[in-house]
Structure formats: structure tokens, C-alpha cells
Design an enzyme around this catalytic site. Structure first.
Site, PDB file in Angstrom:
ATOM      1  CG  ASP A  52      -1.811  -1.139   1.361  1.00 39.99           C
ATOM      2  OD1 ASP A  52      -2.317  -1.579   0.319  1.00 39.99           O
ATOM      3  OD2 ASP A  52      -2.036  -1.607   2.496  1.00 39.99           O
ATOM      4  CE1 TYR A 110       3.835  -6.542   3.621  1.00 36.59           C
ATOM      5  CE2 TYR A 110       3.177  -8.834   3.422  1.00 36.59           C
ATOM      6  CZ  TYR A 110       3.352  -7.577   2.866  1.00 36.59           C
ATOM      7  OH  TYR A 110       3.045  -7.368   1.548  1.00 36.59           O
TER       8      TYR A 110
END
Lengths: 259, 259
Positions: A52, A110
Site C-alpha cells: 500500500d 511482514y
């Protein structure tokens, strides 16, 4: 024709994410520009995942097919000289033509970082969510454990997700606390939340973190993570945590010693 | 009237150093603006030292006298709300009226950071000099040791220094190497050079580092540091290392538990 797999690191602050989109300055655009400048080729690169806007990457990968004769060991330096200073290529390897940076990936990790100290760290301001309020790390640990395994993660996916299936596997999830970096005593330190899985849905890590923060704040119980997961309903989970704390940590492959 | 001593952290990238100067946006300007917005007072703050344009501070200090009745414990939060995100106040204490942030300081420590890996770290780009060429750390250690003690540091001071005396004392000087943060194997890692003294002349740490890098590159012998020091001649030393690698690490006082 050769298929090249490259590993990159980037500070996502200035970008609308990795993947090319209308009107946005993306990491992919900058990489394709650099390749065009170097080789004259109009290539389309394939990332191991989207990120994002504002999300960072420590070790993301992408691949592309080229007819350029430039030796493999020359690409890194040549492309870095044509990239802005917030994007760096760290490794380049040649892979079989059928190799795909995303489809061939076995595990992705992540990391989400939260500065729990009263005053945020100016040197890590673009990379950490600031949360000076007290967090119960034990409860967050317990809540996180409910997400490990193979599940339908609809509750933790953006409503705009276009994926057919929301079933994914989280192999590991853990929290590390870095102490002693705060200004004063009795500081919470920096809280890093790691998630390793076979793939992640849009906003998935950020929604998990946003919900887990509510567990840490005592607004939800650790067991609520299980109930939310089973509901398969985005409205049951917490808010999407700010993008700046998120970093694509690593992409791993089975047969390559590249990660 | 009260005398307040504050500790601040700042990313110096956007500033023309700490101290106010004609036409420049400085850290002092931003701090005095914030105090004016909070109290209505036009105060002049006194820093524990100047820093050059682009130099950072982990823990710098300054003091000022105020007639404001705001309790000591309220200042930090109130001022941080009026400061840009690259400057943060981390501690505030009340000190005797005769206390002076610079004159009362006993020891100051600077750190200079060098990224010795082939590819620089995008997340620390504004805080590390990139030097991928091989450095002999042992030789740098040996060279650095010659500077410890009380000496006239004219050779390592800017020609524009306006100080009457260039005699200062370096109490300690050491090098730490952080390995394993580079992209590939056989990387040099991050090299941090620390210097603790009773005070530092203009550009002193940067000229010491610039000269020490030549020792590390094998262009000078470690013993040359002694010869250069004894020459009391700026032209004998190496270049002034880039400002971005430098950070004011700590300012220590004798009688206060504030550092």
C-alpha cells in the site's frame, strides 16, 4: 532471453505503493524507468506482492524478462545509479524462465513496528506508529496466536479485496519488544509484530495490528481474535493501522539461496 | 523566574544547524517559535553547543529563563505539539539560575556513522556516510588512539574557528562495528566512531573522521594522526567528512541525573 530476479529495499513514504497505478508515483514506475534508461527496453516487471501507499520494504522481490546482454553482476550497480535514493536494489540473480517472483514464493514475512514510548523517535518517525498509551503485550501475544494456521481471513481483509478466496496460511506470528530506546524510564520500548504466511490479503496485516492494538489497550479480550476470525466479517475487526509502521520484511523461495 | 534545561532529539537534515543565523532555518528558531506560541514570551535559548547544517542530535540540551508558571512536567508535551516532527523534546528539568547548558556541561559525546556495505541502507540514508570501499578498522582504531588526551587540535579545526584557544581534552574515543545489516555476505557493516571530550571545535569531529578514513583506506599510516596533531596546521589533516553521518550523541553534567 533471461529472467532476472531482483531484491529491493525501499522507503515507501513518497510512493503510492509498489504497483503501477493511474496517476500515482509508484516504486514499479521508478524501477521500469531505470531499466529503460539502462537497456532501452520497455519492460514490465512483476512484483512478489503489492504494498500500500506509504508501506516500506526491507527485502521485496520482482522479476522481469530481458534480452539485454548485460552480465548479471553488473545490473545492481547500473540500476542503483538510475534510481532515487529511497529505492535500492540489493541483489540480482538469474532464474529459470518459468520462475515467478510471486507464484514461486513460499513464505512472506511482514513486520509492523509500534513506538510505545512517550516521545516518538525522530530518526524512525516514518517507520513506526506512535502509541504512547499502555499496551498489554502478553494479551497481544495471546490474541495473535489465534490467527496462526489456515483460515478464511475475510474479517481481516479490505472490503475492496478482489480475491476469489480469502483462505491463507499464517505459519508464524510473534512479537519482539526492543527496550531502552526511549527518552526516560518506565518506557514501553519499540514493539515489533512479525507475521509469516504464504500470502496476505489487502490491508490484512494492518487490520490485524489495528485489532491487536485494541486487545493491548484492554478494549477487547485476546479470545476475541478467534471470534472475529470465525465471523468472516470485516466489520467485526478493528481499524486499519496506519501504513507507515508496516514493512515487507522478507520473501522466501524454496530452491534459491537468494533470500 | 525559573531556569529550564531541556533535552532534545532532532533530525538535522532540513536545518542550517542548531544556532540561529541570518537567513537560515535553524533548530533554535523552531524551538523559540514554539516557546513563544506557548507562553507569549520572546525568549532566547542557550544551546549546549552548535551543530553544523545537516548534523543530527540524539540528546542535545539547551536552557532558558522563563517567567511562565507552567509546571515543569507540562512543558514537554506542550512544546512537542508546537514543533515539527523532526524535533522532539525528550526531557525537561528545572535547574538553578546560574546553570548554563554549555558551561556546566562536563562531557560531550559525538558519534559518526559510516555504512561500509556495498549498497547503502535506505532507512538510514540521511544518517550514514556511504563508504563501500575497504577500510582497515584496526588501523583506524590505532590512529584514533593518538588523539586521546589534552591537545591543541588546530589541525582538526575549521580555519574559520574564532576560538581563542584550540586546546581541548578528548577523554575517550572508540569504534564499534555493527555487522550483519548489509545486503550480501562479506560486508563491512556499519562503522560507528565515538568521541567523548570536554568540548569540540568547529568541524573537529568531521575533520578527524575525514582523516581517519584515509588511514582506513591505507592512504595514511595510523602514526600520521600524531604528526598531524603536532603540526597544528589544518592543511596537514584530511578533508571534512560529510555532515549527515554526524550525531551529537550525549551531553553530560556533573550534578544532575538528567542525561
Amino acid at each position: 532471453m533471461r529472467n532476472l530476479l531482483m531484491t529491493i529495499s525501499y522507503d515507501g513514504t513518497a510512493y503510492f505503493g509498489f504497483q503501477t497505478q493511474p496517476g500515482g508515483n509508484t516504486v514499479q514506475d521508478r524501477l521500469e524507468d531505470a531499466i529503460r534508461q539502462l537497456t532501452g527496453e520497455e519492460v514490465k516487471i512483476h512484483g512478489s506482492g503489492r504494498t500500500d501507499a506509504g508501506v516500506h520494504a526491507r527485502r521485496q522481490t520482482f522479476h522481469f524478462v530481458t534480452s539485454s546482454q548485460i552480465p548479471v553482476e553488473r545490473w545492481r550497480h547500473a540500476l542503483n545509479g538510475r534510481l532515487p535514493s529511497d529505492i535500492r536494489i540489493t541483489d540480482v540473480v538469474e532464474v529459470p524462465l518459468e520462475f515467478h517472483s510471486r507464484r514461486s514464493a513460499k513464505r512472506k514475512t511482514y513486520r509492523y513496528s509500534i513506538n510505545g514510548n512517550r516521545v516518538f523517535d525522530v530518526f524512525n518517525y516514518p517507520y513506526q506508529l506512535h502509541h504512547p498509551g499502555a499496551l498489554n503485550i502478553e494479551a497481544m501475544h495471546e490474541g495473535l496466536a489465534h490467527l496462526i494456521g489456515t483460515h478464511d481471513y475475510t474479517s481481516f481483509a479490505s472490503r475492496h479485496s478482489t480475491k476469489q478466496s480469502h483462505v491463507r496460511t499464517i505459519y508464524e506470528a510473534w512479537i519482539e519488544v526492543e527496550k531502552g530506546t526511549g527518552a526516560g524510564s518506565h518506557e514501553q520500548g519499540i514493539i515489533h509484530i512479525y507475521l509469516t504466511g504464504n500470502g496476505f490479503l489487502q490491508h490484512m496485516v494492518r487490520i490485524i495490528v489495528g485489532t491487536l492494538l485494541q486487545v493491548g489497550e484492554g478494549k477487547r479480550r485476546p479470545d476475541d481474535m478467534k471470534t472475529i476470525l470465525e465471523a468472516k466479517d470485516r466489520s467485526k475487526a478493528g481499524p486499519t493501522a496506519e501504513s507507515k509502521g508496516l514493512m515487507l520484511w522478507e520473501v522466501e523461495y524454496a530452491d534459491l539461496s537468494i533470500s
